[in-house]
Design a protein around this motif. Structure first.
Motif, PDB file in Angstrom:
ATOM      1  N   ASP A 119       0.842  -1.198   0.000  1.00 48.74           N
ATOM      2  CA  ASP A 119       0.000   0.000   0.000  1.00 48.74           C
ATOM      3  C   ASP A 119       0.879   1.251   0.000  1.00 48.74           C
ATOM      4  N   SER A 120       0.245   2.432   0.087  1.00 52.40           N
ATOM      5  CA  SER A 120       0.984   3.690  -0.029  1.00 52.40           C
ATOM      6  C   SER A 120       1.937   3.921   1.142  1.00 52.40           C
ATOM      7  N   ARG A 121       1.716   3.242   2.256  1.00 54.09           N
ATOM      8  CA  ARG A 121       2.604   3.378   3.412  1.00 54.09           C
ATOM      9  C   ARG A 121       3.749   2.366   3.381  1.00 54.09           C
ATOM     10  N   GLY A 122       3.778   1.549   2.315  1.00 49.91           N
ATOM     11  CA  GLY A 122       4.834   0.548   2.216  1.00 49.91           C
ATOM     12  C   GLY A 122       4.540  -0.737   2.960  1.00 49.91           C
ATOM     13  N   ARG A 123       3.333  -0.910   3.423  1.00 50.00           N
ATOM     14  CA  ARG A 123       2.936  -2.152   4.099  1.00 50.00           C
ATOM     15  C   ARG A 123       2.513  -3.182   3.054  1.00 50.00           C
ATOM     16  N   LEU A 124       3.025  -4.377   3.173  1.00 50.66           N
ATOM     17  CA  LEU A 124       2.682  -5.428   2.205  1.00 50.66           C
ATOM     18  C   LEU A 124       1.271  -5.945   2.447  1.00 50.66           C
ATOM     19  N   ARG A 125       0.532  -6.133   1.354  1.00 50.99           N
ATOM     20  CA  ARG A 125      -0.810  -6.682   1.457  1.00 50.99           C
ATOM     21  C   ARG A 125      -0.770  -8.208   1.592  1.00 50.99           C
ATOM     22  N   ARG A 126       0.403  -8.776   1.398  1.00 54.86           N
ATOM     23  CA  ARG A 126       0.643 -10.228   1.543  1.00 54.86           C
ATOM     24  C   ARG A 126      -0.208 -11.031   0.558  1.00 54.86           C
ATOM     25  N   ASN A 127      -0.158 -10.589  -0.676  1.00 56.48           N
ATOM     26  CA  ASN A 127      -0.771 -11.306  -1.785  1.00 56.48           C
ATOM     27  C   ASN A 127       0.259 -12.346  -2.242  1.00 56.48           C
ATOM     28  N   GLU A 128       0.176 -13.543  -1.662  1.00 52.43           N
ATOM     29  CA  GLU A 128       1.237 -14.532  -1.866  1.00 52.43           C
ATOM     30  C   GLU A 128       1.467 -14.870  -3.333  1.00 52.43           C
ATOM     31  N   LYS A 129       0.418 -15.057  -4.084  1.00 53.92           N
ATOM     32  CA  LYS A 129       0.569 -15.442  -5.477  1.00 53.92           C
ATOM     33  C   LYS A 129       1.328 -14.378  -6.262  1.00 53.92           C
ATOM     34  N   ALA A 130       0.918 -13.129  -6.116  1.00 56.34           N
ATOM     35  CA  ALA A 130       1.576 -12.046  -6.838  1.00 56.34           C
ATOM     36  C   ALA A 130       2.997 -11.826  -6.329  1.00 56.34           C
ATOM     37  N   ASP A 131       3.179 -11.910  -5.005  1.00 58.67           N
ATOM     38  CA  ASP A 131       4.498 -11.673  -4.427  1.00 58.67           C
ATOM     39  C   ASP A 131       5.483 -12.789  -4.803  1.00 58.67           C
ATOM     40  N   LEU A 132       5.007 -14.030  -4.829  1.00 57.34           N
ATOM     41  CA  LEU A 132       5.882 -15.137  -5.251  1.00 57.34           C
ATOM     42  C   LEU A 132       6.335 -14.962  -6.693  1.00 57.34           C
ATOM     43  N   GLU A 133       5.402 -14.567  -7.550  1.00 54.72           N
ATOM     44  CA  GLU A 133       5.751 -14.350  -8.958  1.00 54.72           C
ATOM     45  C   GLU A 133       6.781 -13.230  -9.106  1.00 54.72           C
ATOM     46  N   ALA A 134       6.582 -12.145  -8.357  1.00 56.65           N
ATOM     47  CA  ALA A 134       7.526 -11.027  -8.427  1.00 56.65           C
ATOM     48  C   ALA A 134       8.896 -11.429  -7.902  1.00 56.65           C
ATOM     49  N   LEU A 135       8.917 -12.173  -6.802  1.00 54.50           N
ATOM     50  CA  LEU A 135      10.199 -12.570  -6.211  1.00 54.50           C
ATOM     51  C   LEU A 135      10.938 -13.576  -7.084  1.00 54.50           C
ATOM     52  N   ARG A 136      10.210 -14.453  -7.763  1.00 61.63           N
ATOM     53  CA  ARG A 136      10.880 -15.392  -8.674  1.00 61.63           C
ATOM     54  C   ARG A 136      11.649 -14.627  -9.745  1.00 61.63           C
ATOM     55  N   LYS A 137      11.047 -13.577 -10.255  1.00 57.79           N
ATOM     56  CA  LYS A 137      11.719 -12.774 -11.281  1.00 57.79           C
ATOM     57  C   LYS A 137      12.912 -12.028 -10.688  1.00 57.79           C
ATOM     58  N   ILE A 138      12.748 -11.512  -9.479  1.00 58.98           N
ATOM     59  CA  ILE A 138      13.819 -10.753  -8.836  1.00 58.98           C
ATOM     60  C   ILE A 138      15.006 -11.661  -8.515  1.00 58.98           C
ATOM     61  N   LEU A 139      14.727 -12.882  -8.072  1.00 54.99           N
ATOM     62  CA  LEU A 139      15.788 -13.804  -7.665  1.00 54.99           C
ATOM     63  C   LEU A 139      16.420 -14.546  -8.838  1.00 54.99           C
ATOM     64  N   ALA A 140      15.788 -14.472 -10.001  1.00 58.28           N
ATOM     65  CA  ALA A 140      16.273 -15.238 -11.154  1.00 58.28           C
ATOM     66  C   ALA A 140      17.706 -14.854 -11.500  1.00 58.28           C
ATOM     67  N   ARG A 141      18.492 -15.855 -11.836  1.00 63.81           N
ATOM     68  CA  ARG A 141      19.871 -15.637 -12.241  1.00 63.81           C
ATOM     69  C   ARG A 141      19.918 -15.027 -13.639  1.00 63.81           C
ATOM     70  N   ASP A 142      21.022 -14.356 -13.935  1.00 66.20           N
ATOM     71  CA  ASP A 142      21.174 -13.732 -15.248  1.00 66.20           C
ATOM     72  C   ASP A 142      21.349 -14.742 -16.364  1.00 66.20           C
ATOM     73  N   ASN A 143      21.933 -15.912 -16.059  1.00 65.13           N
ATOM     74  CA  ASN A 143      22.112 -16.921 -17.093  1.00 65.13           C
ATOM     75  C   ASN A 143      21.861 -18.308 -16.525  1.00 65.13           C
ATOM     76  N   ASP A 144      21.668 -19.281 -17.407  1.00 70.89           N
ATOM     77  CA  ASP A 144      21.253 -20.608 -16.963  1.00 70.89           C
ATOM     78  C   ASP A 144      22.379 -21.379 -16.294  1.00 70.89           C
ATOM     79  N   GLU A 145      23.615 -21.089 -16.645  1.00 75.16           N
ATOM     80  CA  GLU A 145      24.725 -21.777 -15.976  1.00 75.16           C
ATOM     81  C   GLU A 145      24.732 -21.455 -14.486  1.00 75.16           C
ATOM     82  N   ASP A 146      24.433 -20.199 -14.138  1.00 76.12           N
ATOM     83  CA  ASP A 146      24.346 -19.833 -12.728  1.00 76.12           C
ATOM     84  C   ASP A 146      23.221 -20.601 -12.040  1.00 76.12           C
ATOM     85  N   ARG A 147      22.076 -20.748 -12.734  1.00 74.51           N
ATOM     86  CA  ARG A 147      20.955 -21.507 -12.154  1.00 74.51           C
ATOM     87  C   ARG A 147      21.365 -22.941 -11.884  1.00 74.51           C
TER      88      ARG A 147
END
Length: 258
Positions: A119-147
């Protein structure tokens, strides 16, 4: 007042645990990440929010007070050992983490509320599905060898191996378990599967500088490259003490015995 266990930081770390299939060391302290000297000359170790040794990864969850002035958190009327108020010291120490963590060979990822459903105060709404999808992208390695390397390192830890500094600096990963030593070469997805497999075998051969029977060698490849790795017959791989490991698209690891 909420506890750390039910904080947004703990929520983010738990989601990362689920994605990485490894439990983080929370509030971990490294010997080399230090604050400024106090009046007695001592320097305290600065904690990081979460550290995954198997992935050589640190995640910092930085709430709004890390990026915006907030008198409640900053306490501008009090000076810290750094000679500045708490808000300025927080920025100083964040910058130190940003520099020192990568300098010591670890990957640092900073997650902010705006990266997730907040929300506007920076509090997470804890939408697990959306947050998991966002974090998967954030944590993804730059290349497959790293994975592939990360997945295999996590598997080694689960199997009782301890990653160590490689004897040869070009080795992707080296680990020990009791009297055993494993020297690993990893490859990611590639359009030249056969050529890359041949190169990997050559790289392992060049590292066979010891006749110690307790040393084995691992060629670690994604599922798409298993057939290319199998072109060297099993009996030849056994003579050379080379084991082939497959890392699937969902990061499971299994030994190829064909």
């Amino acid at each position: 007042m909420g506890t750390r266990d039910d904080s947004d930081e703990a929520y983010v770390v738990d989601l990362c645990n689920r994605i990485l299939h490894e439990s983080a060391l929370t509030q971990h302290k490294f010997d080399w990440l230090l604050g400024d000297p106090g009046t007695n000359g001592r320097r305290v170790k600065l904690p990081v929010d979460a550290y995954w040794p198997g992935h050589e990864l640190v995640v910092e969850y930085r709430e709004l007070q890390h990026d915006q002035p907030m008198p409640h958190f900053d306490k501008p009327d009090r000076l810290t050992v750094s000679g500045v108020h708490r808000g300025e010291q927080r920025a100083l120490y964040d910058a130190r983490r940003d520099t020192e963590i990568p300098a010591h060979g670890l990957r640092l990822i900073v997650v902010r509320p705006a990266d997730l459903d907040a929300d506007s105060r920076g509090r997470l709404r804890r939408n697990e599905k959306a947050d998991l999808e966002a974090l998967r992208k954030i944590l993804a390695r730059d290349n497959d060898e790293d994975r592939v390397t990360d997945a295999f390192r996590t598997w080694l830890l689960a199997e009782g191996w301890t990653p160590v500094d490689p004897t040869d600096r070009w080795t992707d990963l080296e680990a020990v378990r009791d009297h055993e030593r494993l020297i690993c070469e990893a490859k990611g997805r590639t359009s030249e599967k056969g050529i890359d497999a041949d190169i990997a075998y050559g790289q392992l051969l060049r590292r066979m500088t010891s006749q110690d029977p307790h040393i084995r060698y691992a060629l670690v490849v994604p599922s798409s490259s298993v057939k290319a790795a199998e072109r060297v017959p099993l009996h030849v791989r056994e003579l050379l003490r080379i084991d082939v490991y497959e890392v699937t698209d969902d990061n499971r690891v299994c030994q190829v015995i064909r």
